[in-house]
Every structure is written in C-alpha cells, then in structure tokens.
Scaffold this motif. Structure first.
Motif, PDB file in Angstrom:
ATOM      1  N   LEU A   1      39.919   0.612  13.992  1.00  0.00           N
ATOM      2  CA  LEU A   1      39.953  -0.835  14.208  1.00  0.00           C
ATOM      3  C   LEU A   1      39.344  -1.570  13.014  1.00  0.00           C
ATOM      4  O   LEU A   1      39.829  -2.627  12.603  1.00  0.00           O
ATOM      5  N   TYR A   2      38.292  -1.006  12.456  1.00  0.00           N
ATOM      6  CA  TYR A   2      37.644  -1.621  11.293  1.00  0.00           C
ATOM      7  C   TYR A   2      38.499  -1.442  10.039  1.00  0.00           C
ATOM      8  O   TYR A   2      38.546  -2.342   9.188  1.00  0.00           O
ATOM      9  N   ALA A   3      39.173  -0.300   9.933  1.00  0.00           N
ATOM     10  CA  ALA A   3      40.103  -0.104   8.822  1.00  0.00           C
ATOM     11  C   ALA A   3      41.246  -1.125   8.914  1.00  0.00           C
ATOM     12  O   ALA A   3      41.670  -1.694   7.898  1.00  0.00           O
TER      13      ALA A   3
ATOM     14  N   ILE B   1      35.507  -3.643  -6.543  1.00  0.00           N
ATOM     15  CA  ILE B   1      35.996  -2.842  -5.421  1.00  0.00           C
ATOM     16  C   ILE B   1      34.997  -2.971  -4.278  1.00  0.00           C
ATOM     17  O   ILE B   1      33.815  -2.691  -4.451  1.00  0.00           O
ATOM     18  N   ILE B   2      35.468  -3.394  -3.116  1.00  0.00           N
ATOM     19  CA  ILE B   2      34.616  -3.602  -1.945  1.00  0.00           C
ATOM     20  C   ILE B   2      34.955  -2.544  -0.901  1.00  0.00           C
ATOM     21  O   ILE B   2      36.099  -2.462  -0.443  1.00  0.00           O
ATOM     22  N   PHE B   3      33.947  -1.749  -0.522  1.00  0.00           N
ATOM     23  CA  PHE B   3      34.183  -0.551   0.283  1.00  0.00           C
ATOM     24  C   PHE B   3      33.144  -0.470   1.401  1.00  0.00           C
ATOM     25  O   PHE B   3      32.171   0.272   1.309  1.00  0.00           O
ATOM     26  N   PHE B   4      33.360  -1.255   2.471  1.00  0.00           N
ATOM     27  CA  PHE B   4      32.455  -1.257   3.619  1.00  0.00           C
ATOM     28  C   PHE B   4      33.238  -1.020   4.907  1.00  0.00           C
ATOM     29  O   PHE B   4      34.461  -1.089   4.928  1.00  0.00           O
ATOM     30  N   GLY B   5      32.505  -0.778   5.973  1.00  0.00           N
ATOM     31  CA  GLY B   5      33.119  -0.618   7.291  1.00  0.00           C
ATOM     32  C   GLY B   5      32.674   0.620   8.035  1.00  0.00           C
ATOM     33  O   GLY B   5      32.647   0.638   9.269  1.00  0.00           O
ATOM     34  N   ALA B   6      32.314   1.679   7.315  1.00  0.00           N
ATOM     35  CA  ALA B   6      31.925   2.925   7.973  1.00  0.00           C
ATOM     36  C   ALA B   6      30.682   2.727   8.838  1.00  0.00           C
ATOM     37  O   ALA B   6      30.596   3.270   9.950  1.00  0.00           O
ATOM     38  N   ASN B   7      29.714   1.960   8.353  1.00  0.00           N
ATOM     39  CA  ASN B   7      28.496   1.723   9.134  1.00  0.00           C
ATOM     40  C   ASN B   7      28.668   0.586  10.128  1.00  0.00           C
ATOM     41  O   ASN B   7      28.096   0.623  11.215  1.00  0.00           O
ATOM     42  N   ASP B   8      29.445  -0.409   9.769  1.00  0.00           N
ATOM     43  CA  ASP B   8      29.721  -1.511  10.694  1.00  0.00           C
ATOM     44  C   ASP B   8      30.342  -0.988  11.987  1.00  0.00           C
ATOM     45  O   ASP B   8      30.101  -1.528  13.075  1.00  0.00           O
ATOM     46  N   ALA B   9      31.141   0.087  11.866  1.00  0.00           N
ATOM     47  CA  ALA B   9      31.869   0.637  13.011  1.00  0.00           C
ATOM     48  C   ALA B   9      31.003   1.515  13.901  1.00  0.00           C
ATOM     49  O   ALA B   9      31.483   2.035  14.918  1.00  0.00           O
ATOM     50  N   ARG B  10      29.765   1.709  13.534  1.00  0.00           N
ATOM     51  CA  ARG B  10      28.868   2.506  14.368  1.00  0.00           C
ATOM     52  C   ARG B  10      28.642   1.808  15.710  1.00  0.00           C
ATOM     53  O   ARG B  10      28.690   0.575  15.797  1.00  0.00           O
TER      54      ARG B  10
ATOM     55  N   GLY C   1      26.417   1.243  -4.688  1.00  0.00           N
ATOM     56  CA  GLY C   1      26.515   1.778  -3.334  1.00  0.00           C
ATOM     57  C   GLY C   1      25.130   1.885  -2.730  1.00  0.00           C
ATOM     58  O   GLY C   1      24.202   2.377  -3.371  1.00  0.00           O
ATOM     59  N   PHE C   2      24.978   1.423  -1.485  1.00  0.00           N
ATOM     60  CA  PHE C   2      23.680   1.402  -0.815  1.00  0.00           C
ATOM     61  C   PHE C   2      23.783   2.154   0.504  1.00  0.00           C
ATOM     62  O   PHE C   2      24.446   1.695   1.446  1.00  0.00           O
ATOM     63  N   SER C   3      23.133   3.300   0.563  1.00  0.00           N
ATOM     64  CA  SER C   3      23.203   4.141   1.751  1.00  0.00           C
ATOM     65  C   SER C   3      22.731   3.389   2.991  1.00  0.00           C
ATOM     66  O   SER C   3      21.673   2.749   2.970  1.00  0.00           O
ATOM     67  N   GLY C   4      23.527   3.459   4.057  1.00  0.00           N
ATOM     68  CA  GLY C   4      23.163   2.836   5.326  1.00  0.00           C
ATOM     69  C   GLY C   4      23.529   1.375   5.454  1.00  0.00           C
ATOM     70  O   GLY C   4      23.341   0.781   6.522  1.00  0.00           O
ATOM     71  N   TYR C   5      24.080   0.770   4.412  1.00  0.00           N
ATOM     72  CA  TYR C   5      24.342  -0.662   4.436  1.00  0.00           C
ATOM     73  C   TYR C   5      25.651  -0.998   5.147  1.00  0.00           C
ATOM     74  O   TYR C   5      26.621  -0.238   5.082  1.00  0.00           O
ATOM     75  N   ASN C   6      25.645  -2.154   5.806  1.00  0.00           N
ATOM     76  CA  ASN C   6      26.858  -2.714   6.398  1.00  0.00           C
ATOM     77  C   ASN C   6      27.170  -4.033   5.695  1.00  0.00           C
ATOM     78  O   ASN C   6      26.534  -4.369   4.687  1.00  0.00           O
ATOM     79  N   THR C   7      28.138  -4.786   6.214  1.00  0.00           N
ATOM     80  CA  THR C   7      28.529  -6.023   5.530  1.00  0.00           C
ATOM     81  C   THR C   7      27.454  -7.101   5.611  1.00  0.00           C
ATOM     82  O   THR C   7      27.373  -7.963   4.715  1.00  0.00           O
TER      83      THR C   7
ATOM     84  N   VAL D   1      28.055  -3.759  13.433  1.00  0.00           N
ATOM     85  CA  VAL D   1      28.456  -5.154  13.289  1.00  0.00           C
ATOM     86  C   VAL D   1      29.723  -5.342  14.123  1.00  0.00           C
ATOM     87  O   VAL D   1      30.694  -4.591  13.949  1.00  0.00           O
ATOM     88  N   PRO D   2      29.733  -6.288  15.054  1.00  0.00           N
ATOM     89  CA  PRO D   2      30.933  -6.511  15.872  1.00  0.00           C
ATOM     90  C   PRO D   2      32.170  -6.727  15.002  1.00  0.00           C
ATOM     91  O   PRO D   2      32.076  -7.266  13.894  1.00  0.00           O
ATOM     92  N   LEU D   3      33.315  -6.308  15.516  1.00  0.00           N
ATOM     93  CA  LEU D   3      34.540  -6.303  14.723  1.00  0.00           C
ATOM     94  C   LEU D   3      34.886  -7.678  14.162  1.00  0.00           C
ATOM     95  O   LEU D   3      35.229  -7.804  12.980  1.00  0.00           O
ATOM     96  N   ASP D   4      34.808  -8.718  14.990  1.00  0.00           N
ATOM     97  CA  ASP D   4      35.161 -10.061  14.509  1.00  0.00           C
ATOM     98  C   ASP D   4      34.182 -10.535  13.438  1.00  0.00           C
ATOM     99  O   ASP D   4      34.567 -11.187  12.461  1.00  0.00           O
TER     100      ASP D   4
END
Length: 311
Positions: free
Chosen positions: A214-216, A134-143, A86-92, A151-154
C-alpha cells in the motif's frame, strides 16, 4: 586664518580624517574580497546526486552488501559526487525534521553585517543544489502502529508531497527548480523470513508485505501526481521472486531472475532470500537489481545525466 583654532585641534582633525579614510579603504577592500567569495561558488568541484532515505539507503554504501549507492558512485565517478543521506530507522516525518541538514539552502547568502568573519561557512561560496535527488522512504512508515516509526498511509503521502515541495516550491528556502527528483518505492517484505528474524530477536513481527505494498502504491501515485519518475523495487523483486516478466529488465536479466525463482521454490522463504537479508534489507543481488533499475530510469528520463553526456 582662524587664530581661534589651536594647532592641537587642527592636528586632531587631520588625524581623524586620515583614520576615517584608512578604515573606509580597508572596509571597501574586505567587502570586495568577501563578496567575491560569497557570490562565486568554490565547492563542490562536481555536481551532486543526493540519495535521501532510511537504513536501506544508509546500508547502500556498504561494500559488504554491494550497496546500490556504492554502485552509483562508481557509475558517476569523475562526473558527479554521490551523497548518501540514509538515516537508519527514519520515516517521512523524520525526513522533514532533518531536511535542513540534507538540502542546501538556496536563499540569498547572509550579509557581511550578520556573518563577520565567515567562520560559519564550511565552504565559502553560493550553495550548489543537487542535480538529482533520489527519495527512498516508506519501509519504516509501513510498520504497524503503535510503533513510533509508523506513519498512517494518508499522512505518508502528504509527507512525500512536502518533501517534494521543499525543492520545487518557490516559497521554500531550499527551492531548486533545476533539481530532478526520483522516487523509489519500499521493497517488499519477505514475511516468513521477517517473522523468523523477529522471533530470534525476541519480538513480534510488525511488518507485512501486503501493508508495505500500500505504501509502495502511494509512492507511485504521488509520483504520478507530480510527474516524478518512480523506480518500483517492490514490483521488481516480486517479479524476480515469482519469475514474472518485468518491462524494466532486459530479457537476459529476466531469465536470470526466473532461474533464481525456480531454484528457490523449495525454500521456506519462497526465494525472497535472494534479494532480502532479513526480510527487509537488500542483499547484494537486491542492491544490484535496484542499481540497474535506477540507472535505467535515469538514462531513459534524463539522457543528459548519462555519465557519457556529462562534461
């Protein structure tokens, strides 16, 4: 027989021949030794379960919040090693950038000509891919934009597909068709709580639950497209907060969550404080809920990964 060949030349040729044979013999023995070490995996002792995500994953190893990764480590004790990446602050986008430090390369090991001696091998031996990632991203992308984490949704959905292809595309240097993949959606945002925390920290709130949803949903859609199981922690916490029945929880867990939701109806944070520390990261109750959902999904999808089934 050959008087024109001096004794010194004969001695030189004999010595040269002996030296060549000695070097060849030594090289053969070393080649056999190192080839054996390159082709015979000596590490790790157990299979691995890799959890790859952002700060929610990183904190998942914290005893202070009863982290879900810690729970998984206990669940698979002496059966699989659980690795927290896990990397704090990371997006996809960041995830793709650091993939070479997370996934083991499964291409053919370098030849002795390019790796002599084997000082670049921390653990000599062929790479052993994880049994489950296990891949667990999206919380930061949705900022919100213009945050550097946004990171834009598409593009987020495309990045998830790229992460999957790193493990499941034959062209990838990390190709591992035997590695199972499990997605986790980002958890919901407790809007009022997050706004208060942001205000106390001197900046505007740049996350909203309706956007994170939307990211979920994008994680679930990508999982469906690739036939990858998904743990929907966004919906699970929403159901727990609002007292809605969740099919992934037992009836007793549903009753417990309903009681918690009712107890928090007069709270300005609407009950999200039971599961979210700051409107974003998970509390001990949130981590425990996520852990139970992960175990339920693993054992129902891959019964062979139940600890009792692992030799």
């Amino acid at each position: 027989m050959y008087p024109f060949i001096s004794d010194s030349i004969v001695l030189f040729l004999s010595g040269f021949a002996v030296a060549v044979l000695a070097i060849a013999g030594t090289g053969h023995l070393c080649r056999k030794f190192y080839r054996k070490n390159l082709s015979s995996p000596t590490y790790p002792l157990y299979d691995t379960l890799l959890v790859f995500g952002d700060s929610i994953t990183q904190i998942g190893s914290s005893p202070g919040v009863s982290g879900f990764v810690n729970h998984l480590s206990g669940y698979y004790s002496r059966r699989m090693d659980v690795l927290n990446r896990g990397f704090s602050g990371y997006n996809t986008q960041d995830a793709l950038r650091v993939a070479s430090h997370v996934f083991p390369k499964t291409s053919t090991a370098p030849s002795l000509a390019t790796k002599w001696p084997l000082h670049d091998f921390t653990f000599p031996g062929a790479p052993k891919p994880p049994q489950l990632c296990i891949i667990f991203f999206g919380a930061n992308d949705a900022r919100f934009a213009p945050s550097s984490q946004h990171v834009p949704l598409d593009e987020f959905a495309i990045n998830l597909r790229k992460i999957v292809s790193l493990l499941h595309s034959p062209e990838s240097e990390y190709y591992s068709p035997s590695t199972r993949i499990l997605f986790i959606t980002p958890p919901p945002i407790g809007d009022r709580m997050f706004e208060d925390v942001s205000r106390r920290n001197g900046h505007a709130a740049d996350r909203k639950n309706e956007v994170t949803k939307l990211y979920a949903d994008a994680v679930k859609e990508t999982g469906k497209a690739f036939r990858i199981p998904v743990v929907d922690i966004w919906t699970a916490i929403e159901d727990a907060v609002h007292g809605t029945q969740n099919p992934d929880l037992s009836s007793q867990e549903h009753q417990d969550n309903t009681s918690k939701a009712e107890a928090g109806t007069d709270n300005p944070y609407e009950g999200y404080e039971k599961y979210l520390l700051d409107g974003l990261h998970l509390t001990p109750a949130g981590n425990e809920l996520l852990y139970k959902l992960i175990v339920a999904k693993i054992t129902s999808t891959w019964p062979e990964l139940d600890p009792s089934a692992i030799q």
